[in-house]
Design a protein around this motif. Structure first.
Motif, PDB file in Angstrom:
ATOM      1  N   PHE A  27       0.821  -1.210   0.000  1.00 41.35           N
ATOM      2  CA  PHE A  27       0.000   0.000   0.000  1.00 41.35           C
ATOM      3  C   PHE A  27       0.855   1.259   0.000  1.00 41.35           C
ATOM      4  O   PHE A  27       0.440   2.295  -0.543  1.00 41.35           O
ATOM      5  N   PHE A  28       2.046   1.190   0.568  1.00 41.03           N
ATOM      6  CA  PHE A  28       2.964   2.322   0.452  1.00 41.03           C
ATOM      7  C   PHE A  28       3.347   2.540  -1.012  1.00 41.03           C
ATOM      8  O   PHE A  28       3.305   3.672  -1.522  1.00 41.03           O
ATOM      9  N   ASN A  29       3.725   1.452  -1.688  1.00 35.33           N
ATOM     10  CA  ASN A  29       4.105   1.566  -3.099  1.00 35.33           C
ATOM     11  C   ASN A  29       2.922   1.947  -3.979  1.00 35.33           C
ATOM     12  O   ASN A  29       3.036   2.795  -4.871  1.00 35.33           O
ATOM     13  N   GLN A  30       1.770   1.320  -3.733  1.00 32.82           N
ATOM     14  CA  GLN A  30       0.613   1.529  -4.602  1.00 32.82           C
ATOM     15  C   GLN A  30       0.024   2.922  -4.451  1.00 32.82           C
ATOM     16  O   GLN A  30      -0.248   3.600  -5.429  1.00 32.82           O
ATOM     17  N   VAL A  31      -0.168   3.352  -3.220  1.00 39.06           N
ATOM     18  CA  VAL A  31      -0.867   4.620  -2.974  1.00 39.06           C
ATOM     19  C   VAL A  31       0.087   5.809  -3.052  1.00 39.06           C
ATOM     20  O   VAL A  31      -0.171   6.791  -3.759  1.00 39.06           O
ATOM     21  N   TRP A  73       6.957   5.647 -16.012  1.00 36.16           N
ATOM     22  CA  TRP A  73       6.950   4.285 -15.496  1.00 36.16           C
ATOM     23  C   TRP A  73       7.521   3.294 -16.499  1.00 36.16           C
ATOM     24  O   TRP A  73       8.075   2.267 -16.105  1.00 36.16           O
ATOM     25  N   VAL A  74       7.420   3.581 -17.781  1.00 34.72           N
ATOM     26  CA  VAL A  74       8.125   2.750 -18.763  1.00 34.72           C
ATOM     27  C   VAL A  74       9.630   2.862 -18.535  1.00 34.72           C
ATOM     28  O   VAL A  74      10.366   1.857 -18.547  1.00 34.72           O
ATOM     29  N   ASN A  75      10.110   4.091 -18.316  1.00 36.28           N
ATOM     30  CA  ASN A  75      11.538   4.287 -18.039  1.00 36.28           C
ATOM     31  C   ASN A  75      11.959   3.593 -16.743  1.00 36.28           C
ATOM     32  O   ASN A  75      13.073   3.048 -16.646  1.00 36.28           O
ATOM     33  N   TYR A  76      11.080   3.603 -15.749  1.00 34.68           N
ATOM     34  CA  TYR A  76      11.391   2.935 -14.485  1.00 34.68           C
ATOM     35  C   TYR A  76      11.570   1.433 -14.685  1.00 34.68           C
ATOM     36  O   TYR A  76      12.518   0.830 -14.158  1.00 34.68           O
ATOM     37  N   LEU A  77      10.676   0.808 -15.450  1.00 37.51           N
ATOM     38  CA  LEU A  77      10.785  -0.631 -15.671  1.00 37.51           C
ATOM     39  C   LEU A  77      11.995  -0.973 -16.537  1.00 37.51           C
ATOM     40  O   LEU A  77      12.623  -2.013 -16.351  1.00 37.51           O
ATOM     41  N   ARG A 131       8.698  -5.972  -4.340  1.00 36.54           N
ATOM     42  CA  ARG A 131       9.334  -5.499  -5.581  1.00 36.54           C
ATOM     43  C   ARG A 131       8.609  -6.040  -6.811  1.00 36.54           C
ATOM     44  O   ARG A 131       8.366  -5.307  -7.782  1.00 36.54           O
ATOM     45  N   ALA A 132       8.249  -7.328  -6.766  1.00 42.37           N
ATOM     46  CA  ALA A 132       7.516  -7.910  -7.896  1.00 42.37           C
ATOM     47  C   ALA A 132       6.136  -7.286  -8.042  1.00 42.37           C
ATOM     48  O   ALA A 132       5.687  -6.991  -9.164  1.00 42.37           O
ATOM     49  N   LEU A 133       5.457  -7.037  -6.926  1.00 40.04           N
ATOM     50  CA  LEU A 133       4.128  -6.421  -6.977  1.00 40.04           C
ATOM     51  C   LEU A 133       4.193  -5.001  -7.519  1.00 40.04           C
ATOM     52  O   LEU A 133       3.283  -4.547  -8.220  1.00 40.04           O
ATOM     53  N   MET A 134       5.265  -4.291  -7.192  1.00 37.07           N
ATOM     54  CA  MET A 134       5.427  -2.928  -7.698  1.00 37.07           C
ATOM     55  C   MET A 134       5.530  -2.923  -9.218  1.00 37.07           C
ATOM     56  O   MET A 134       4.877  -2.134  -9.911  1.00 37.07           O
ATOM     57  N   VAL A 135       6.350  -3.814  -9.768  1.00 41.13           N
ATOM     58  CA  VAL A 135       6.523  -3.883 -11.220  1.00 41.13           C
ATOM     59  C   VAL A 135       5.222  -4.313 -11.906  1.00 41.13           C
ATOM     60  O   VAL A 135       4.797  -3.711 -12.900  1.00 41.13           O
ATOM     61  N   LEU A 136       4.569  -5.332 -11.373  1.00 39.50           N
ATOM     62  CA  LEU A 136       3.335  -5.821 -11.989  1.00 39.50           C
ATOM     63  C   LEU A 136       2.204  -4.804 -11.862  1.00 39.50           C
ATOM     64  O   LEU A 136       1.364  -4.690 -12.768  1.00 39.50           O
ATOM     65  N   THR A 195      -4.662  -8.468  -7.169  1.00 42.12           N
ATOM     66  CA  THR A 195      -6.034  -8.276  -7.651  1.00 42.12           C
ATOM     67  C   THR A 195      -6.492  -6.842  -7.408  1.00 42.12           C
ATOM     68  O   THR A 195      -7.169  -6.240  -8.248  1.00 42.12           O
ATOM     69  N   PHE A 196      -6.106  -6.289  -6.265  1.00 42.36           N
ATOM     70  CA  PHE A 196      -6.417  -4.885  -5.985  1.00 42.36           C
ATOM     71  C   PHE A 196      -5.756  -3.970  -7.018  1.00 42.36           C
ATOM     72  O   PHE A 196      -6.369  -2.998  -7.491  1.00 42.36           O
ATOM     73  N   ALA A 197      -4.510  -4.273  -7.392  1.00 43.61           N
ATOM     74  CA  ALA A 197      -3.826  -3.482  -8.416  1.00 43.61           C
ATOM     75  C   ALA A 197      -4.520  -3.613  -9.764  1.00 43.61           C
ATOM     76  O   ALA A 197      -4.641  -2.631 -10.517  1.00 43.61           O
ATOM     77  N   LEU A 198      -4.996  -4.808 -10.094  1.00 43.28           N
ATOM     78  CA  LEU A 198      -5.718  -5.006 -11.352  1.00 43.28           C
ATOM     79  C   LEU A 198      -7.026  -4.220 -11.364  1.00 43.28           C
ATOM     80  O   LEU A 198      -7.383  -3.600 -12.376  1.00 43.28           O
ATOM     81  N   LEU A 199      -7.736  -4.215 -10.257  1.00 41.48           N
ATOM     82  CA  LEU A 199      -8.981  -3.439 -10.168  1.00 41.48           C
ATOM     83  C   LEU A 199      -8.702  -1.943 -10.288  1.00 41.48           C
ATOM     84  O   LEU A 199      -9.488  -1.209 -10.904  1.00 41.48           O
ATOM     85  N   THR A 200      -7.581  -1.484  -9.732  1.00 41.78           N
ATOM     86  CA  THR A 200      -7.213  -0.074  -9.885  1.00 41.78           C
ATOM     87  C   THR A 200      -6.948   0.268 -11.341  1.00 41.78           C
ATOM     88  O   THR A 200      -7.382   1.323 -11.832  1.00 41.78           O
TER      89      THR A 200
END
Length: 301
Positions: A27-31, A73-77, A131-136, A195-200
């Motif tokens: 939630f820190f990374n997402q929000v 975010w493309v540059n970040y990845l 880290r994986a959740l942040m990228v996905l 799943t929360f990230a996908l819904l966002t």
């Protein structure tokens, strides 16, 4: 800081504290990082604007601000793929620099380098999953806005799957030993958060279509959000009990008597130590038996 906060909550085991840390990291990374970087202005001003303007203001912010940050975010990845994975995961630059400094400092440096290496090469599941959740999450959010990010993400997944698989088996070491097994406690949590990230990402896509007066496609995408929630809920109810924790851990919670220090932290550490010992004994007995994985799969669950 986040692992320290989870330890203060006095969870029942190390895996429970780790999943709590994973929630906080996500939630820190997402929000704050992913969505916060896409919204112009401070978070306080944005929250005030949404509360005063309602859902229409929220859709307008998501539909206009998020697409404008796709290039960042493309540059970040790309940076993750071309720099962080080779340097941190494959070459292990930080431990390598510690070893080099220790050789320059002599015997005293070698003594100090052991502690530094154990900290740098510690197997800590929440940081890997976060880290994986942040990228996905970034890939889901911008896949339809900047399709190039999908190709970068696929390449990143291929690279880290090889690097992390090797590191977990040969390089990283858990605090409780190489035989410690979390019992799959992190996987259901990671799937729920993703799943929360996908819904966002679907909500952002709905906002873009609504702002462009594409009411039919926006309605279909909103229905897709509902279908995603229903399907994800069913999968979680079915699979979470199978992978939430090692069944042996439940037995230990019932049968083990926590002697000596009765503080919650000491009990959690002793529980994890017993679990590691039991997992080591199980693996040894399995390796010494005549069964193989193919026999077990064929003979059946």
């Amino acid at each position: 800081l986040l692992p320290a906060l989870s330890r203060l909550q006095r969870r029942e085991s190390g895996a429970a504290a780790g999943t709590s840390t994973l929630h906080k990291m996500f939630f820190f990374n997402q929000v704050l990082v992913l969505l916060g970087s896409c919204v112009v202005g401070s978070l306080f001003e944005t929250a005030k604007l949404i509360l005063s303007g309602g859902y229409c203001t929220l859709l307008a912010l998501l539909g206009r601000s998020v697409p404008a940050q796709a290039t960042f975010w493309v540059n970040y990845l790309v940076l993750e793929l071309l720099f962080y994975v080779p340097a941190l995961d494959i070459l292990q630059v930080l431990p390598l620099s510690v070893v080099g400094a220790a050789r320059l400092c002599g015997a005293r440096g070698k003594a100090l380098s052991g502690k530094a290496l154990s900290a740098l090469q510690r197997l800590y599941y929440p940081s890997i999953y976060a880290r994986a959740l942040m990228v996905l999450s970034a890939a889901f959010l911008f896949a339809t806005i900047a399709p190039l990010i999908t190709l970068v993400t696929i390449a990143w997944l291929y690279a880290v799957s090889r690097a992390w698989s090797f590191n977990v088996r040969r390089v990283y070491l858990h605090d409780l030993g190489a035989d410690f097994d979390s019992g799959g406690a992190y996987w259901p949590v990671a799937m729920r958060l993703e799943t929360f990230a996908l819904l966002t990402a679907q909500l952002v896509l709905v906002a873009i279509h609504v702002l462009n007066s594409c009411w039919y496609s926006g309605t279909v995408l909103f229905g897709l959000m509902i279908a995603t929630m229903v399907r994800a809920s069913r999968l979680q109810r079915h699979y979470s009990p199978l992978a939430s924790e090692l069944p042996l851990e439940r037995c230990i919670k019932v049968d083990a008597s926590m002697a000596g220090d009765t503080s919650p932290g000491a009990q959690a550490y002793q529980l994890d130590w017993i679990l590691a010992e039991a997992s080591r004994a199980y693996r040894t007995s399995f390796e010494n038996s005549s069964f193989r994985s193919g026999d077990l799969l064929a003979g059946g669950q």
